[in-house]
Design an enzyme around this catalytic site. Structure first.
Site, PDB file in Angstrom:
ATOM      1  N   ASP A   1     -19.595   6.828  -2.402  1.00 50.66           N
ATOM      2  CA  ASP A   1     -19.821   5.866  -0.913  1.00 50.66           C
ATOM      3  C   ASP A   1     -21.298   6.153  -0.079  1.00 50.66           C
ATOM      4  O   ASP A   1     -21.939   5.526  -0.389  1.00 50.66           O
ATOM      5  CB  ASP A   1     -18.888   6.379  -0.115  1.00 50.66           C
ATOM      6  CG  ASP A   1     -17.563   5.843  -0.985  1.00 50.66           C
ATOM      7  OD1 ASP A   1     -16.978   4.883  -0.978  1.00 50.66           O
ATOM      8  OD2 ASP A   1     -17.020   6.617  -0.792  1.00 50.66           O
TER       9      ASP A   1
ATOM     10  N   HIS B   1     -12.260   7.580   2.136  1.00 52.29           N
ATOM     11  CA  HIS B   1     -12.582   7.188   1.281  1.00 52.29           C
ATOM     12  C   HIS B   1     -11.540   5.384   0.887  1.00 52.29           C
ATOM     13  O   HIS B   1     -10.988   4.896   0.699  1.00 52.29           O
ATOM     14  CB  HIS B   1     -13.065   6.777  -0.347  1.00 52.29           C
ATOM     15  CG  HIS B   1     -13.237   6.482  -1.744  1.00 52.29           C
ATOM     16  ND1 HIS B   1     -14.186   6.023  -1.259  1.00 52.29           N
ATOM     17  CD2 HIS B   1     -12.604   5.253  -2.871  1.00 52.29           C
ATOM     18  CE1 HIS B   1     -14.132   4.815  -2.955  1.00 52.29           C
ATOM     19  NE2 HIS B   1     -13.198   5.289  -3.238  1.00 52.29           N
TER      20      HIS B   1
ATOM     21  N   ARG C   1       0.982  -1.082  -0.310  1.00 52.93           N
ATOM     22  CA  ARG C   1       0.067   0.215  -0.231  1.00 52.93           C
ATOM     23  C   ARG C   1       0.921   1.495   0.519  1.00 52.93           C
ATOM     24  O   ARG C   1       0.435   1.969  -0.349  1.00 52.93           O
ATOM     25  CB  ARG C   1      -0.700   0.330   1.370  1.00 52.93           C
ATOM     26  CG  ARG C   1      -2.214   1.131   1.659  1.00 52.93           C
ATOM     27  CD  ARG C   1      -2.812   0.714   2.659  1.00 52.93           C
ATOM     28  NE  ARG C   1      -3.605   1.799   2.794  1.00 52.93           N
ATOM     29  CZ  ARG C   1      -4.806   2.634   2.058  1.00 52.93           C
ATOM     30  NH1 ARG C   1      -5.266   1.352   1.035  1.00 52.93           N
ATOM     31  NH2 ARG C   1      -5.446   3.718   2.160  1.00 52.93           N
TER      32      ARG C   1
HETATM   33  C1  LMR Z   1     -14.672   1.961  -5.059  1.00 50.19           C
HETATM   34  O1  LMR Z   1     -14.774   2.404  -4.011  1.00 50.19           O
HETATM   35  O2  LMR Z   1     -15.626   1.290  -6.131  1.00 50.19           O
HETATM   36  C2  LMR Z   1     -13.674   2.188  -6.033  1.00 50.19           C
HETATM   37  O3  LMR Z   1     -12.264   3.085  -5.711  1.00 50.19           O
HETATM   38  C3  LMR Z   1     -12.698   0.686  -6.302  1.00 50.19           C
HETATM   39  C4  LMR Z   1     -11.539   0.547  -6.200  1.00 50.19           C
HETATM   40  O4  LMR Z   1     -10.539   0.257  -5.607  1.00 50.19           O
HETATM   41  O5  LMR Z   1     -10.814   1.161  -7.047  1.00 50.19           O
END
Ligand code: LMR
Length: 440
Positions: A252, A280, A191
């Site tokens: 979200d 996020h 990460r």
């Molecule tokens: C999502 O929330 O759909 C994306 O951010 C997922 C991602 O990690 O691509």
């Protein structure tokens, strides 16, 4: 009259001011598609095609002069012809052109988003726009394909499209920058590596925005990890107000509204005041304490605290990952819709009593959240592109403890990119159990 002129030293199409007369908006002129020539001369950025906004055009175009005749030979399809405004358009009052940059323009999200923008979904039917598409050397052909599809769509509001791979050229004078392009996390990639790789992209783009964009450009960062990418971008753009930077958490919020509506057995338009707090990522906090269903606190409608605390919360946090499992790729259409929602929330007044979520810079927030990070919070707008934080928000122990967790993650991410924000050395102590919504 107005002529579009090609300057040999640059790829720009521009009006010749001396040829503008003072009256009437009867004609506008589309001009050419120059990629074959431009790519050999300068690959970095190419004005693909351009038309002149009617409010810039003052009289009918004349036949091409010898100077622009050569250029005419290079133009592409419909953009080579002179287009006369239709009768009803001559009386219409057009707003002046808005310049919108989109990075990752050849990707799936953009493939939905660009067509929504061009159809007037964000700014309305009297607002012409210019799209400036940023891609990479690798995606350049696909970028041409996107531009061709936009061309074939005959959108009356779409007055200019340009493509390029140099942010310093593409971001010139833009009033909106939608930063979608980012590297996905590859196999075996830590990460911290992802933060570093994408952070470098956003540091560069921040510098470019700082140098050439409109001084009041609104920036929405979509590429993950979007909160920290937005922070990096902001720190590299000191001449642009920090308040103008957003990380997209509207997707979200939309996901949370859908889940609450499903559980309550109502249509999702009955759900309001939903906040996504924080990052996020899978630490994000979908707030059911302040959420309302038909104007009533969600907890009074859904009398199932265990479901709210566990199932609902986790479902929203991990929705992106579940979608990846189904699709084999990240969400694209719903992300594009949520970008449109996020933009519209800034350019239209927030409905009375409601708010929307967006990741913004913490600088004197009333909730006690750590300063100097990008944190998703409840906001309201008067529709002028600006926002203020909602004040009528309540907290309980559960909400506070979850907010602390996502705050800790963002602070750790920030330490990890110190080398990109001008804060010195990076120190990476990321919590091991947190992920992007797409990582499972
Ligand atoms: C999502 O929330 O759909 C994306 O951010 C997922 C991602 O990690 O691509």
């Amino acid at each position: 009259m107005a002529l579009a002129e090609f300057s040999p030293s640059s790829t720009k199409t521009r009006l010749i001011p001396s040829q503008l007369s003072s009256k009437s908006t009867t004609t506008h002129l589309y001009s050419g598609y120059r990629l074959p020539v431009l790519r050999s001369r300068r690959l970095k950025s190419a004005k693909v095609f351009c038309s002149v906004a009617p409010n810039q055009v003052q009289a009918p175009a004349v036949a091409p002069t010898p100077t622009n005749k050569a250029n005419k030979a290079e133009c592409f399809g419909v953009f080579c012809v002179t287009y006369d405004l239709r009768a009803e358009e001559t009386t219409k009052s057009w707003k002046s052109l808005i310049n919108i940059a989109v990075s990752g323009a050849a990707g799936m999200i953009s493939n939905h988003l660009l067509f929504k923008l061009a159809s007037g979904e964000v700014f309305g039917q009297d607002q012409p726009i210019a799209l400036k598409l940023l891609g990479s050397e690798r995606s350049f052909q696909a970028l041409e394909g996107v531009a061709m599809e936009l061309e074939d769509s005959l959108y009356p509001l779409l007055r200019e499209v340009s493509i390029g791979i140099d942010p310093y050229e593409v971001f010139q004078d833009v009033e909106w920058a939608l930063l979608i392009g980012a590297k996905p996390r590859g196999p075996g990639m830590e990460r911290a590596d992802l933060l570093d790789i994408n952070g470098q992209i956003f540091a560069e783009q921040g510098k470019a925005l700082n140098a050439v964009a409109s001084r009041n450009v609104k920036v929405i960062v979509v590429g993950n990890p979007c909160n920290t990418n937005a922070l990096i971008c902001l720190k590299n753009a000191p001449n642009i107000p920090a308040k103008n930077f957003h990380a997209l958490t509207r997707l979200d919020e939309n996901r949370a509204k859908c889940q609450l509506a499903l559980k309550a057995g109502v249509f999702y338009d009955k759900v309001s005041n939903v906040t996504i707090w924080g990052n996020h990522s899978t630490t994000q906090v979908p707030d059911f304490l302040n959420a309302r269903i038909n104007g009533v606190p969600a907890k009074e409608v859904i009398k199932d605290p265990k479901w709210l605390q566990e199932e609902f919360t986790e479902r929203v946090q991990k929705r992106g990952g579940v979608l990846i499992q189904k699709w084999g790729r990240s969400s694209a259409a719903s992300t594009a819709v949520s970008i449109v929602d996020a933009m519209r929330s800034l350019v239209t007044p927030t409905p009375e009593g409601d708010w929307f979520s967006t990741g913004v810079y913490t600088n004197g927030n009333p909730y006690g959240i750590a300063e100097d990070i990008i944190f998703s919070m409840p906001c309201r707008s008067k529709g002028d592109g600006d926002y203020e934080l909602a004040k009528d928000v309540i907290f309980d122990d559960f909400l506070r403890s979850r907010i602390k967790r996502t705050e800790a993650e963002l602070l750790a991410e920030k330490r990890c990119v110190g080398h990109l924000t001008g804060e010195g050395n990076a120190y990476c102590d990321l919590p091991g159990d947190t992920m992007l919504p797409g990582e499972q």
